[in-house]
Structures are given as structure tokens and as C-alpha cells.
Scaffold this motif. Structure first.
Motif, PDB file in Angstrom:
ATOM      1  N   ILE A 118       0.909  -1.360  -0.046  1.00  0.00           N
ATOM      2  CA  ILE A 118      -0.227  -0.277   0.129  1.00  0.00           C
ATOM      3  C   ILE A 118       1.181   1.612  -0.138  1.00  0.00           C
ATOM      4  O   ILE A 118       0.178   2.139  -0.877  1.00  0.00           O
ATOM      5  CB  ILE A 118      -1.150   0.183   1.418  1.00  0.00           C
ATOM      6  N   ARG A 119       2.162   1.322   0.648  1.00  0.00           N
ATOM      7  CA  ARG A 119       2.458   2.597   0.359  1.00  0.00           C
ATOM      8  C   ARG A 119       3.228   3.058  -0.872  1.00  0.00           C
ATOM      9  O   ARG A 119       3.430   3.991  -1.123  1.00  0.00           O
ATOM     10  CB  ARG A 119       3.992   2.050   1.688  1.00  0.00           C
ATOM     11  N   ALA A 120       3.823   1.705  -1.230  1.00  0.00           N
ATOM     12  CA  ALA A 120       4.486   1.748  -2.636  1.00  0.00           C
ATOM     13  C   ALA A 120       3.251   2.524  -3.697  1.00  0.00           C
ATOM     14  O   ALA A 120       3.480   3.429  -4.697  1.00  0.00           O
ATOM     15  CB  ALA A 120       4.464   0.975  -3.192  1.00  0.00           C
ATOM     16  N   GLY A 121       2.176   2.292  -3.804  1.00  0.00           N
ATOM     17  CA  GLY A 121       0.947   2.374  -4.035  1.00  0.00           C
ATOM     18  C   GLY A 121       0.564   4.294  -3.903  1.00  0.00           C
ATOM     19  O   GLY A 121       0.320   4.984  -4.860  1.00  0.00           O
ATOM     20  N   ALA A 152       8.709  13.193  -8.376  1.00  0.00           N
ATOM     21  CA  ALA A 152       8.166  13.179  -9.666  1.00  0.00           C
ATOM     22  C   ALA A 152       9.016  11.006 -10.448  1.00  0.00           C
ATOM     23  O   ALA A 152       7.892  10.489 -10.867  1.00  0.00           O
ATOM     24  CB  ALA A 152       8.769  14.467 -10.321  1.00  0.00           C
ATOM     25  N   CYS A 153      10.091  11.026  -9.668  1.00  0.00           N
ATOM     26  CA  CYS A 153      11.112   9.931 -10.442  1.00  0.00           C
ATOM     27  C   CYS A 153       9.584   8.430 -10.170  1.00  0.00           C
ATOM     28  O   CYS A 153       9.790   8.062 -10.357  1.00  0.00           O
ATOM     29  CB  CYS A 153      12.353   9.632  -9.689  1.00  0.00           C
ATOM     30  N   GLU A 154       9.259   8.569  -8.951  1.00  0.00           N
ATOM     31  CA  GLU A 154       9.072   7.920  -7.804  1.00  0.00           C
ATOM     32  C   GLU A 154       7.241   7.609  -8.663  1.00  0.00           C
ATOM     33  O   GLU A 154       6.958   6.046  -9.217  1.00  0.00           O
ATOM     34  CB  GLU A 154       8.419   7.580  -6.733  1.00  0.00           C
ATOM     35  N   VAL A 155       6.858   8.683  -8.972  1.00  0.00           N
ATOM     36  CA  VAL A 155       6.006   8.414 -10.344  1.00  0.00           C
ATOM     37  C   VAL A 155       6.014   8.179 -11.362  1.00  0.00           C
ATOM     38  O   VAL A 155       5.194   7.270 -11.716  1.00  0.00           O
ATOM     39  CB  VAL A 155       4.600   9.862  -9.877  1.00  0.00           C
ATOM     40  N   ALA A 156       7.044   8.360 -11.755  1.00  0.00           N
ATOM     41  CA  ALA A 156       7.223   8.166 -13.208  1.00  0.00           C
ATOM     42  C   ALA A 156       7.655   6.592 -13.655  1.00  0.00           C
ATOM     43  O   ALA A 156       7.556   5.883 -14.302  1.00  0.00           O
ATOM     44  CB  ALA A 156       7.700   9.397 -13.798  1.00  0.00           C
ATOM     45  N   GLY A 157       7.655   6.351 -12.426  1.00  0.00           N
ATOM     46  CA  GLY A 157       8.636   4.911 -12.418  1.00  0.00           C
ATOM     47  C   GLY A 157       9.976   4.682 -12.931  1.00  0.00           C
ATOM     48  O   GLY A 157      10.622   3.620 -13.288  1.00  0.00           O
TER      49      GLY A 157
END
Length: 373
Positions: free
Chosen positions: A10-13, A355-360
């Protein structure tokens, strides 16, 4: 899968912006955790969705035995749970439910509706499942929400014991110096803005966030407080100890960036920029152009600044209550999207990482930011 693994998923999501509305929070977070805590989520008389209270409905009623509510859960969109306690308490009082939970998926607030004081004083515990230690998250969720504990009454007894626990005040007092140190180390934007505004009111010139952050981190606050004490202005006041604040260099920040290399390197390609803010603007423009849905995912992240958004459709949301900053410190990065720009370099680095996390992307590998010293 254990509850710890569920929390990690859930944290990752949440960090990736995968829960943009109440329905996704209910299904992807609340029901997932309840299942991990032993609740038969398929049994609608045990986990009763849209429980009816006359003309009103509560999102979930936890029932034990089946059909008899013992706890209510009210679900809100991530970051939108403030002020929803009144409605939840009205539901709980209506049929005398002893435990009420308000959550936006990330923050979980456990209340004893029958306690004394205002809504905040009847809150037993507030849990942020992203910020708090994983073991603590698992322990608290099991303590208050485990099916076995709810059914036996142990969860209600635990909540009542915690509510009466006088050690909370001691814990808060002990945490104050640490909290102050973290605010300084994290370059809390509201604090930087308050100090900058006061400087401007005194001399007519407003320092930038980096200057204020450096001032605070060098311990000037501590020295000023000591000077006040030594001058006898207030010898009887106990000064709040200040935890050491050390600058944090995020993994994606490239060291020793020269003026000629300012910008960012994405997948090995350098994108020059005039300054750190220009680099951030270019990065967001590039990501949105490549994936228009990126802006929506980033904007739906639960936390940006403490009281503001880094990216928003309405420029006023970037600086609530500060139209002057909205006019002066914002950039349009795509049709209908505005980026805030009044940040220190450390905060800019943090926004790059988000932003990096959201963009993968992998910070420090796929992206290096050259923001200068």
C-alpha cells in the motif's frame, strides 16, 4: 501474505499516486488491510459497506456478531479527511458504536466517540502508514482493528486504555526537540516562508529559501536564544533544546555542479538549465509531454508541502492564502497545470525524487539533478 507485506504494498501504491479517489482508497487500501487483519471482507454482514443510518450512510460498519455494528469506518480521498470527524461522530452516536475510524488510506484516526472533550481530544491514536515505522503500523492496526480483537472486545479495551494513558504528554514533550530538529533539517517550507516574510518586513528585502535554510541549519536560532538568555531578558524561561540539523543530500543530486552543468541528466542525456527551478520546470514539462497522465498522478499524491501543492490545476492551490506568491512564484508547465517555484534546492531535489517515483524512474540512476551548491 502478512499485514506487514500488505502495508508495504500500500505504501508503494500511495507514493505512486495509485489511489486518486475514495473508491480506490476503499477497495485498494481499506478492504485490503481488513482482509489482512482477519476480517471476512466477502461477508457483507461482517464488513457491511454503505451501512444505512436512516437517510445517511457510513462507508463501512464492522460487525461482531454479524449484523451488529461495533465500529464504523469513514473513508475519504487521500489528503481530504480534515474536518470529517463531525459526520463520523454523528453516525457513531446514532446507534452507540464504541469505536470510530476516519481514514484517507494513508492517515488512520481512531476515536472513542463516547470520550470527553472535542473531537481531537477523543482521538485515541493517529497513524500515518507511510511515515511511521512498519512494525509500529502493523502493531497499531492489529491492536485496534484485528478481527479477533474486535470480536473479543480487546480492541475497545485497548483503545480505552490508550485514551487514559497519561504518558502521552511525556511522549509529546520528549518528541518536541526532535520535531524541531526535523523541521529545520527538512527545510519546512512554511517555516522558511515565515522567516523570509519577517525579514522582508524588517528591512524591505526578502531572502530566498536557500539563505533562510542555511541560516537555520548553522544554528543561528540556538545562538539567538542563548543571547536572549545571557542578556537577562528572560532568565527564568526554559529554552527548548534544538536537535542538531544536518543537510540531507538526496541520491539524485549530483555533487559539485558548476554553472555550466546546471540542469539534469536523464538516461545519460544532459538537459542544461539556467538554475534549479528552471531544471525542475523542464523536467515536469518533459514528463507531462511524454505521459499526460503523469500530472494527474503526481497531483493526487497525498502530501506535497505541509499546506500546499507542488503541482496543481488551480494556481491558487499552490500557495493557499498567498495570492502574491501564486502570482510571483509559479510556472505553467502544461495546459491547465501549474508548478510552484518558491523552494530551496533541497526541496527541489525532493520534488525531483517524488516525480521519479510517480514516473517509475530510479533516482541517482535514471536521473541526476545538477542544482549547484
Amino acid at each position: 501474505m502478512g499485514i506487514e507485506q500488505e502495508i508495504e504494498g500500500i505504501r508503494a501504491g500511495i507514493k505512486a499516486g495509485r489511489f486518486p479517489n475514495e473508491a480506490s482508497v476503499s477497495q485498494g487500501i481499506v478492504l485490503r488491510l481488513l482482509n489482512g487483519l482477519g476480517w471476512p471482507t466477502y461477508d457483507t454482514e461482517s464488513v457491511w459497506p454503505e451501512y444505512s443510518l436512516g437517510t445517511r450512510r457510513v462507508d463501512f460498519a464492522l460487525c461482531s456478531p454479524p449484523g451488529k455494528p461495533i465500529a464504523f469506518i469513514e473513508v475519504k480521498q487521500i489528503g481530504q479527511s480534515d474536518g470529517a470527524e463531525r459526520q463520523l461522530f454523528e453516525y457513531a452516536f446514532h446507534i452507540g458504536v464504541p469505536l470510530a475510524i476516519l481514514t484517507d488510506g494513508r492517515e488512520w484516526n481512531f476515536f472513542l466517540p463516547g470520550g470527553q472533550g472535542d473531537y481531537g481530544e477523543r482521538r485515541v491514536y493517529k497513524l500515518d502508514i507511510v511515515e511511521r515505522d512498519l512494525a509500529e503500523c502493523a502493531q497499531r492496526l492489529k491492536r485496534y482493528l484485528c478481527h479477533v480483537n474486535i470480536a473479543s472486545g480487546a480492541a475497545i479495551e485497548a483503545a480505552q486504555d490508550d485514551y487514559r494513558n497519561v504518558s502521552r504528554e511525556r511522549q509529546m514533550l520528549a518528541a518536541l526537540p526532535k520535531a524541531w530538529g526535523q523541521i529545520i533539517a527538512d527545510e519546512d517550507e512554511m517555516l522558511l516562508e515565515i522567516v523570509a516574510d519577517r525579514v522582508e518586513s524588517l528591512c524591505g528585502f526578502k531572502p530566498d529559501p536557500d539563505m533562510v535554510a542555511k541560516f537555520l541549519k548553522e544554528g543561528v536560532v540556538t545562538r539567538v536564544a542563548s543571547a536572549v538568555y545571557d542578556n537577562g531578558i528572560d532568565r527564568h524561561r526554559k529554552l527548548l533544546p534544538v536537535a542538531p540539523a544536518t543537510a540531507v543530500r538526496t541520491p539524485l543530486l549530483a555533487p559539485n555542479a558548476s554553472a555550466r552543468s546546471l540542469g539534469f541528466t536523464l538516461f545519460g542525456v544532459l538537459h542544461p538549465a539556467r538554475n534549479a527551478i528552471d531544471a525542475l520546470r523542464q523536467f515536469f514539462e518533459l514528463l507531462i509531454a511524454k505521459d499526460p497522465a503523469f500530472a494527474e498522478r503526481f497531483a493526487s499524491l497525498p502530501k506535497h508541502g505541509r499546506s500546499r501543492r507542488y503541482l496543481a490545476k488551480d494556481v491558487a492551490d499552490l500557495y493557499p492564502g498567498r495570492p502574491d506568491l501564486a502570482r510571483e512564484c509559479s510556472k505553467k508547465v502544461a495546459p491547465g497545470w501549474w508548478l510552484s517555484t518558491n523552494h530551496s534546492k533541497q526541496t527541489i531535489g525532493r520534488i525531483f525524487e517524488m516525480a521519479c517515483e510517480v514516473a517509475g524512474m530510479v533516482p541517482g540512476k535514471d536521473l541526476l539533478a545538477h542544482l549547484g551548491d
